[in-house]
Scaffold this motif. Structure first.
Motif, PDB file in Angstrom:
ATOM      1  N   GLU A  75       1.286   1.937   4.317  1.00 14.97           N
ATOM      2  CA  GLU A  75       0.176   1.195   4.519  1.00 14.97           C
ATOM      3  C   GLU A  75      -0.723   2.260   2.962  1.00 14.97           C
ATOM      4  OE1 GLU A  75       1.463   3.232   7.223  1.00 14.97           O
ATOM      5  OE2 GLU A  75      -0.023   4.577   7.193  1.00 14.97           O
ATOM      6  N   MET A 104      -9.184  -2.099   8.414  1.00  9.42           N
ATOM      7  CA  MET A 104      -8.149  -1.073   8.080  1.00  9.42           C
ATOM      8  C   MET A 104      -8.788  -0.096   7.367  1.00  9.42           C
ATOM      9  SD  MET A 104      -6.181  -1.175  10.301  1.00  9.42           S
ATOM     10  CE  MET A 104      -7.919  -2.119  11.733  1.00  9.42           C
TER      11      MET A 104
ATOM     12  N   LEU B 178       5.299  -3.729  11.954  1.00 10.65           N
ATOM     13  CA  LEU B 178       5.703  -3.482  10.539  1.00 10.65           C
ATOM     14  C   LEU B 178       4.720  -3.810   9.562  1.00 10.65           C
ATOM     15  CD1 LEU B 178       9.922  -3.671  10.745  1.00 10.65           C
ATOM     16  CD2 LEU B 178       8.218  -1.332  10.178  1.00 10.65           C
ATOM     17  N   GLN B 179       4.647  -5.730   9.818  1.00 10.04           N
ATOM     18  CA  GLN B 179       2.836  -6.145   8.908  1.00 10.04           C
ATOM     19  C   GLN B 179       2.095  -5.771   9.305  1.00 10.04           C
ATOM     20  OE1 GLN B 179       3.037  -9.925   7.696  1.00 10.04           O
ATOM     21  NE2 GLN B 179       2.301  -8.459   7.165  1.00 10.04           N
ATOM     22  N   ALA B 180       1.580  -4.686  10.428  1.00  9.90           N
ATOM     23  CA  ALA B 180       0.663  -4.240  10.231  1.00  9.90           C
ATOM     24  C   ALA B 180       0.443  -3.388   9.267  1.00  9.90           C
ATOM     25  CB  ALA B 180      -0.186  -4.089  11.961  1.00  9.90           C
ATOM     26  N   ARG B 181       1.464  -2.078   9.411  1.00 10.48           N
ATOM     27  CA  ARG B 181       1.765  -1.326   8.467  1.00 10.48           C
ATOM     28  C   ARG B 181       1.486  -1.404   7.002  1.00 10.48           C
ATOM     29  NH1 ARG B 181       3.788   3.920  11.029  1.00 10.48           N
ATOM     30  NH2 ARG B 181       2.873   4.348   8.524  1.00 10.48           N
ATOM     31  N   SER B 182       2.307  -2.666   6.649  1.00  7.04           N
ATOM     32  CA  SER B 182       2.542  -2.795   5.587  1.00  7.04           C
ATOM     33  C   SER B 182       0.776  -3.488   4.674  1.00  7.04           C
ATOM     34  CB  SER B 182       3.792  -4.853   5.172  1.00  7.04           C
ATOM     35  OG  SER B 182       3.551  -4.779   4.272  1.00  7.04           O
ATOM     36  N   LEU B 183      -0.279  -4.245   5.325  1.00  7.42           N
ATOM     37  CA  LEU B 183      -1.374  -4.356   5.198  1.00  7.42           C
ATOM     38  C   LEU B 183      -2.814  -3.366   5.065  1.00  7.42           C
ATOM     39  CD1 LEU B 183      -1.568  -7.808   7.529  1.00  7.42           C
ATOM     40  CD2 LEU B 183      -1.654  -7.956   5.390  1.00  7.42           C
ATOM     41  N   GLY B 184      -2.101  -2.484   5.647  1.00  5.62           N
ATOM     42  CA  GLY B 184      -2.738  -1.059   5.818  1.00  5.62           C
ATOM     43  C   GLY B 184      -3.127  -0.299   6.995  1.00  5.62           C
ATOM     44  N   ALA B 185      -2.703  -0.956   7.536  1.00  5.26           N
ATOM     45  CA  ALA B 185      -2.313  -0.069   9.531  1.00  5.26           C
ATOM     46  C   ALA B 185      -2.358   0.968   9.920  1.00  5.26           C
ATOM     47  CB  ALA B 185      -2.958  -1.079  10.458  1.00  5.26           C
ATOM     48  N   ARG B 186      -3.047   2.013   9.827  1.00  6.72           N
ATOM     49  CA  ARG B 186      -1.873   3.528  10.488  1.00  6.72           C
ATOM     50  C   ARG B 186      -1.139   3.474  11.593  1.00  6.72           C
ATOM     51  NH1 ARG B 186      -2.982   7.507   6.679  1.00  6.72           N
ATOM     52  NH2 ARG B 186      -4.526   6.621   5.211  1.00  6.72           N
ATOM     53  N   ARG B 187      -0.581   4.614  12.143  1.00 14.12           N
ATOM     54  CA  ARG B 187       0.248   4.757  12.928  1.00 14.12           C
ATOM     55  C   ARG B 187      -0.176   4.137  14.279  1.00 14.12           C
ATOM     56  NH1 ARG B 187       4.843   6.455  12.915  1.00 14.12           N
ATOM     57  NH2 ARG B 187       5.249   7.093  11.228  1.00 14.12           N
ATOM     58  N   ALA B 189      -3.800   2.769  14.628  1.00 16.99           N
ATOM     59  CA  ALA B 189      -5.045   1.618  14.697  1.00 16.99           C
ATOM     60  C   ALA B 189      -3.598   0.521  14.184  1.00 16.99           C
ATOM     61  CB  ALA B 189      -5.430   1.498  12.903  1.00 16.99           C
TER      62      ALA B 189
END
Lengths: 358, 282
Positions: A75, A104, B178-187, B189
């Motif tokens: 992230e 986010m 994985l998509q959410a993490r890649s977009l900047g979301a922490r674990r 979130a």
């Protein structure tokens, strides 16, 4: 703009199987569009996930502008991946999907709203804010997925098979859109594809991978004109291969001796390669041999001939007008232009599938 | 004109056929679900009801007065049953969701054995299991109190929660995370904004099962509760032999939450929901 360096990058999923990515060295230029090309299962997507931080490499390093980013969480990397199947969050509106990355990052609602609108304009889908992903076509979903990635202004944009789920017409449109946005925003972009035509049309540079190993990293035209191996030449479509012995600018084969100034091997056993469209039929003189027309196919914009020369069969592609000049069974002179001959090493024992196909 | 209108009557008759069928289905279901409750309710308001009378010859509100009266502790037992069922539900969500995730998403050595072990409490009779547990619980002071009863209720409920969630997760594409993490979301979130909304119907269905199974436990509560923990089923059983009218009234109280919960969560129980698919594993 970010330069991405892969250094000895290796990923082993299972000790019993060969590595998915094997000691990969790659220098991905800042602000350019680079294609990772290869057949399915060659480690392209694995490489991409490692750059995005979604997979941990077994060994090796990934550097952004010279600094290792292995310890940085996905992230925080600023390398955003767009998956092959888009993965729009189904229960969110399009606006919430695109704004997700900004939410986010705790950007305030007003700014998110205006930037979402800018993004929808950029991907040419204004007014889609309140729709749900399942109300969109595949092409529209793809564009929303792209907008969702671009809104966070990533350092590196990673696109996994961005065109493979679209039909031919949409593919052209999307290709143009990706190229335009990439040039406008100047984002270092890596995209994965199994289609060599897609890679050649879209990319500034192409990295070709077989079995997790880098085969050639070059500008697109080099893969046609100066491939590193018989296998690469084969992957890029029909080339004639004739085994022989190379010495001092000439290659001696079973069917004759040819001038060949362009060679990868200094001396020794080699393979003469020439593309079907570079074979001149009906022309005699230097670098020519005599062959027999076995069969021909008229295909509108071109004509395709099968020619037998000695014990070897080759393929020639010519202008349609030449179809009538030669009949099956005719003996005709066949000329190989020395400038279009490319001499390769003999590594075909390793890859029997690539051996001497027409 | 006639040719143009010809198809319409046929379409209409087919629609009529379908609605009729639907009504027959609904009536059938109602008669299975509601009809058995009717005699219970009649029992609860009857004073004299002997063979061969179809309906009681005399009515009385005595049973309902008894239910409300503090001497029989019905309200207390209802509260206790609810508390235990809620605690059990919370615990089984906290344990069952991660367990279901592990089973649904990951392949690991001995997964098959774990699956069988999780099913074991459903297959092995509760009485056999609880006799062994009882001696342990007495030793650790978990016998005769609410905590012990709540814990033992996890034995039959946790398998359902886990299996429902494993079905949900088996249909869930982790790439969304994985998509959410890649977009900047922490674990966290990612779990909150992406995973939870996707698996929520499953959590609701699992929680529902847990609540209802815990709510209707008798044997486990009797043994581990050791007579100290009085829940509705225990009370109901006591009255079933001696006071059919009170038992009837209690049964009505007993059945209500089930119907309420079912109605509230009916939208998550539709046939094509992944949560329901998970139950197929049982």
């Amino acid at each position: 703009m970010t330069q991405v360096t892969l250094s000895g990058l290796t990923k082993i999923f299972d000790q019993k199987n060969p590595p998915a990515v094997d000691n990969l060295d790659l220098e991905i230029e800042s602000g350019k569009l680079t294609a990772l090309l290869g057949p399915s299962g060659c480690g392209k997507t694995t490489t991409m996930k490692m750059i995005a931080g979604l997979l941990r490499p077994t060994s090796g390093d990934i550097l952004f502008d010279g600094d290792s980013i292995l310890s940085i969480k996905p992230e925080e990397r600023g390398a955003v991946m767009v998956f092959q199947n888009y993965l729009l969050f189904p229960y969110m509106t399009i606006a919430d999907n695109i704004g997700f990355g900004l939410k986010m990052r705790k950007v305030n609602k007003k700014e998110i709203k205006s930037r979402v609108q800018d993004m929808l304009d950029l991907v040419q889908l204004p007014g889609f804010e309140e729709r749900k992903p399942n109300q969109l076509s595949g092409g529209q979903q793809q564009r929303i997925a792209l907008a969702r990635a671009l809104i966070v202004q990533p350092n590196v944009l990673l696109l996994d098979e961005p065109l493979s789920n679209l039909d031919a017409h949409l593919r052209d449109e999307m290709r143009v859109l990706i190229r335009r946005i990439q040039t406008e925003m100047g984002i270092t972009t890596v995209f994965v594809t199994h289609d060599q035509e897609e890679a050649v049309v879209l990319a500034d540079k192409v990295a070709l991978l077989f079995d997790g190993r880098l085969q050639q990293f070059d500008a697109p035209d080099s893969f046609y004109d100066t491939p590193n191996t018989v296998e690469i030449a084969t992957f890029f479509g029909g080339t004639n291969f004739i085994p022989g012995y190379y010495l001092d600018g000439t290659i001696t084969t079973d069917i004759g001796v040819f001038d060949a100034p362009h060679s990868l091997v200094p001396e020794g056993n080699a393979v003469l390669s020439i593309r079907p469209e570079a074979v001149d039929l009906g022309e005699g003189g230097e670098n020519s041999v005599s062959g027999t027309v076995l069969s021909h196919v008229y295909a509108g914009r071109y004509a395709r001939f099968q020619i037998r020369i000695g014990d070897i069969e080759i393929e020639a592609v010519t202008e349609p007008g030449q179809v009538k000049l030669f009949a099956d069974g005719d003996n005709i002179p066949v000329k190989f232009d020395p400038d279009k001959i490319w001499v390769l090493g003999t590594d075909t024992e390793k890859h029997p599938s690539a051996a001497y196909t027409g | 004109m006639t040719t143009a209108t010809a198809p319409f009557p046929r379409i209409r008759s087919r629609t009529v056929g379908r609605t009729t069928l639907r009504w027959v289905g609904i009536m059938g279901l109602l008669s299975f679900l509601v009809a058995p409750m009717v005699p219970l309710f009649i029992w609860s308001i009857s004073f004299r009801w002997f063979y061969p009378d179809i309906l009681p010859s005399e009515y009385s509100a005595r049973a309902w007065e008894q239910v409300i009266s503090p001497t029989n502790n019905v309200i207390g037992a209802t509260g206790q049953t609810t508390l235990i069922a809620l605690l059990c539900t919370v615990l089984s969500v906290l344990l069952g969701v991660p367990a279901g995730r592990a089973l649904g998403l990951h392949n690991f050595k001995g997964k098959r054995i774990v699956e069988v072990l999780i099913l074991a409490p459903i297959i092995v009779p509760g009485l056999a299991v609880v006799l062994g547990i009882d001696t342990m619980f007495i030793r650790y002071g978990l016998s005769g109190n609410i905590l012990g009863v709540t814990l033992v209720h996890l034995v039959p409920t946790l398998p359902y929660m886990t299996l429902v969630m494993s079905g949900v997760y088996a249909n869930y594409d982790v790439d969304y995370e994985l998509q959410a993490r890649s977009l900047g979301a922490r674990r966290w979130a990612t779990q909150r904004y992406v995973t939870l909304p996707a698996v929520f119907p499953g959590v609701v269905v699992g929680a529902l099962f847990t609540f209802l199974i815990s709510w209707s436990q008798y044997v486990l509560t009797l043994l581990i509760g050791d007579g100290q923990v009085e829940t509705l089923p225990i009370l109901l059983f006591n009255f079933a032999r001696s006071e059919p009218a009170i038992a009837g009234a209690l049964s009505v109280v007993f059945i209500l939450p089930g119907i309420l919960v079912l109605l509230l969560s009916s939208k998550y129980l539709s046939g094509d929901s992944a949560a329901v698919g998970g139950i197929g594993n049982i």
